[in-house]
Design a protein around this motif. Structure first.
Motif, PDB file in Angstrom:
ATOM      1  N   ASN A 157       0.870  -1.172   0.000  1.00  0.00           N
ATOM      2  CA  ASN A 157       0.000   0.000   0.000  1.00  0.00           C
ATOM      3  C   ASN A 157       0.906   1.221   0.000  1.00  0.00           C
ATOM      4  O   ASN A 157       1.773   1.346   0.872  1.00  0.00           O
ATOM      5  N   PHE A 214       1.689   5.382   0.004  1.00  0.00           N
ATOM      6  CA  PHE A 214       1.176   6.689   0.388  1.00  0.00           C
ATOM      7  C   PHE A 214       1.548   7.714  -0.669  1.00  0.00           C
ATOM      8  O   PHE A 214       2.727   7.952  -0.936  1.00  0.00           O
ATOM      9  N   ARG A 262      -3.183  10.451   0.416  1.00  0.00           N
ATOM     10  CA  ARG A 262      -4.000   9.243   0.557  1.00  0.00           C
ATOM     11  C   ARG A 262      -3.186   8.011   0.193  1.00  0.00           C
ATOM     12  O   ARG A 262      -2.187   8.086  -0.541  1.00  0.00           O
ATOM     13  N   MET A 263      -3.622   6.893   0.740  1.00  0.00           N
ATOM     14  CA  MET A 263      -3.045   5.609   0.350  1.00  0.00           C
ATOM     15  C   MET A 263      -3.671   5.201  -0.978  1.00  0.00           C
ATOM     16  O   MET A 263      -4.882   5.344  -1.176  1.00  0.00           O
ATOM     17  N   SER A 280       2.787  -1.145   4.362  1.00  0.00           N
ATOM     18  CA  SER A 280       2.539   0.159   3.745  1.00  0.00           C
ATOM     19  C   SER A 280       3.891   0.833   3.529  1.00  0.00           C
ATOM     20  O   SER A 280       4.810   0.695   4.333  1.00  0.00           O
ATOM     21  N   ILE A 282       5.785   4.529   2.642  1.00  0.00           N
ATOM     22  CA  ILE A 282       5.688   5.987   2.602  1.00  0.00           C
ATOM     23  C   ILE A 282       7.016   6.563   2.157  1.00  0.00           C
ATOM     24  O   ILE A 282       8.051   5.893   2.247  1.00  0.00           O
ATOM     25  N   THR A 293      -3.090  12.028   8.391  1.00  0.00           N
ATOM     26  CA  THR A 293      -2.632  12.257   7.019  1.00  0.00           C
ATOM     27  C   THR A 293      -1.962  13.608   6.886  1.00  0.00           C
ATOM     28  O   THR A 293      -0.896  13.744   6.264  1.00  0.00           O
ATOM     29  N   ASP A 332      -1.804   1.069   8.462  1.00  0.00           N
ATOM     30  CA  ASP A 332      -2.099   2.249   7.658  1.00  0.00           C
ATOM     31  C   ASP A 332      -1.779   3.503   8.459  1.00  0.00           C
ATOM     32  O   ASP A 332      -2.510   3.867   9.388  1.00  0.00           O
ATOM     33  N   THR A 357      -2.129   6.533   7.745  1.00  0.00           N
ATOM     34  CA  THR A 357      -3.101   7.614   7.597  1.00  0.00           C
ATOM     35  C   THR A 357      -4.289   7.418   8.538  1.00  0.00           C
ATOM     36  O   THR A 357      -5.059   8.355   8.761  1.00  0.00           O
TER      37      THR A 357
END
Length: 437
Positions: A35, A37, A43-44, A79, A81, A371, A407, A409
């Motif tokens: 996933n 970012f 947003r993801m 995830s 980022i 976020t 996640d 966010t």
């Protein structure tokens, strides 16, 4: 102290293997993110593949085929980022509880010296990197350009650390930030600050800093506890010369009058901005000036007070933080851009990188969403630093990324335990296998 001597000292804190100091050619890397970012959109965006060639991202998409010989990093259970950015650090400074900055300077210059100071700075740099901060903007209180020497040591692969955007000594009014001293036999003030005497001197100071390698100019419109201030003409000269040389200016300013003068002079960012009016915030929004709020989270503040003779109750600490939270949210509502800056220079048991993450928690406590706090440490901080390759993951960006489980966010807690940190296409901390656990 010479650069060679400082580099030799820094080498002793390198990673225990020789791979770091003797880097070979970088392989092509394909990262499979579970996933991703999108820091610009906030947003993801779901599963994405990231193709890295050298230290830059070449392509981002779905179902990318690994080129022959490429290393595949499977982060499909994590995830991903962009590498985090702290836009206000002090790698070469630590002020103990109850200690004045004059005493700190005396210890740094007269007792420990540049080599010891550089070693501690390198240790802190590694802590930031392992916490997921692949870039920092280091703003003075670093002796005579020790930050730029550390920056070069990291860039040359002598020690691990984040990408540093250093300022060298801050440009300050008489006395700097040290307590008033009738005598200064050991030149402590000049050892930490570049004292400005007139507009022509201000321009010369900017040129000197840039010639030595400064990536940003730090100036002090005011320098508490001193009552001295830079003049409007001196500030204008600093900003004009810096812009002519293509270097941004960060202003340490706490009172509304000093903040407004700095904003009108054309600075890129206001650091701290504790006592700021809505009118000045509106001016910042119109001029596109970033605010870097350096307020800790409640958890951090409680940790700071543990060594006090009388530890205040949690409710009292929480009330004390409310003014900073209010300032941040007023700025946000009025359209001022926010970039993350921890300004951590006190001893903090969890470490400097943890303090940067904790500052993001403080932003959420103030009222930003997770976020928005994450964007302050990626998209916004990257734009503040002026490098389109920072704080994003897209073609031609730096190959800086952090893998976390969960996640971020939905809540920032996943950032407390990064599973993998990559800077410039190289894994610097953790491993891909950690995403499977």
């Amino acid at each position: 102290m010479t650069l060679a001597a400082c580099a030799a000292a820094l080498l002793t804190v390198a990673l225990p293997t020789t791979a770091f100091a003797q880097r070979g050619p970088q392989p092509v890397v394909l990262v499979r993110a579970g996933n991703l970012f999108d820091s610009e959109a906030g947003r993801m965006v779901g599963p994405r593949d990231i193709l890295i060639r050298g230290d830059r991202v070449a392509e981002v998409g779905q179902g990318l085929t690994a080129p022959e010989g490429a290393m595949v990093v499977d982060l499909s259970q994590c995830s991903v980022i962009p590498g985090l950015i702290d836009a206000h650090t002090h790698l070469l400074l630590e002020q103990r509880s109850g200690e004045g900055l004059s005493n700190v300077a005396a210890r740094d210059h007269g007792v420990q010296g540049d080599v010891y100071r550089a070693l501690t700075g390198a240790q802190r740099a590694r802590g930031y990197l392992e916490a997921g901060f692949t870039t920092v903007r280091d703003l003075g209180n670093s002796g005579r350009f020790l930050d730029l020497q550390l920056e070069r040591g990291i860039n040359d692969g002598l020690v691990p650390g984040p990408r540093i955007y250093g300022s060298g000594p801050g440009l300050a009014p008489a006395g700097g930030q040290l307590e008033p001293q009738p005598v200064d036999h050991h030149d402590l003030i000049e050892g930490e600050y570049r004292i400005i005497n007139g507009a022509d001197d201000a321009r010369a100071a900017v040129r000197d800093a840039v010639a030595r390698g400064a990536d940003v100019i730090k100036m002090f419109p005011e320098a508490t506890p001193q009552r001295t201030r830079l003049s409007v003409e001196e500030m204008a000269a600093i900003v004009t010369e810096a812009k002519r040389l293509g270097v941004p200016v960060a202003a340490h300013a706490t009172s509304d009058a000093a903040i407004r003068e700095a904003v009108e002079a054309g600075v890129n960012s206001i650091e701290h901005g504790y006592e700021i009016s809505d009118d000045t915030l509106r001016l910042m929004a119109r001029k596109g000036v970033w605010l870097v709020p350096t307020d800790p989270s409640l958890e951090m503040a409680l940790e700071f007070t543990r060594s006090w003779p009388r530890q205040p109750p949690r409710e009292e600490v929480d009330r004390h933080l409310q003014a900073g939270r209010d300032r941040l949210m007023r700025a946000h509502r009025l359209g001022v851009r926010i970039a993350l800056g921890s300004d951590l220079y006190f001893p903090y048991a969890p470490g400097r990188g943890a303090g940067s993450r904790g500052t993001m928690d403080g932003y959420v406590e103030a009222g930003l969403t997770p976020t928005q706090a994450l964007q302050s440490a990626t998209w916004e901080a990257g734009r503040l630093l002026g490098d389109d390759g920072l704080g994003v993951l897209r073609p031609r960006s730096w190959a800086d990324l952090v893998a976390v489980q969960g996640d971020p966010t939905a809540g920032l807690s996943p950032l407390r335990a990064p599973r993998l940190v990559m800077k410039g296409g190289r894994i610097e901390a953790g491993s891909a296998s950690a995403c499977a656990s």
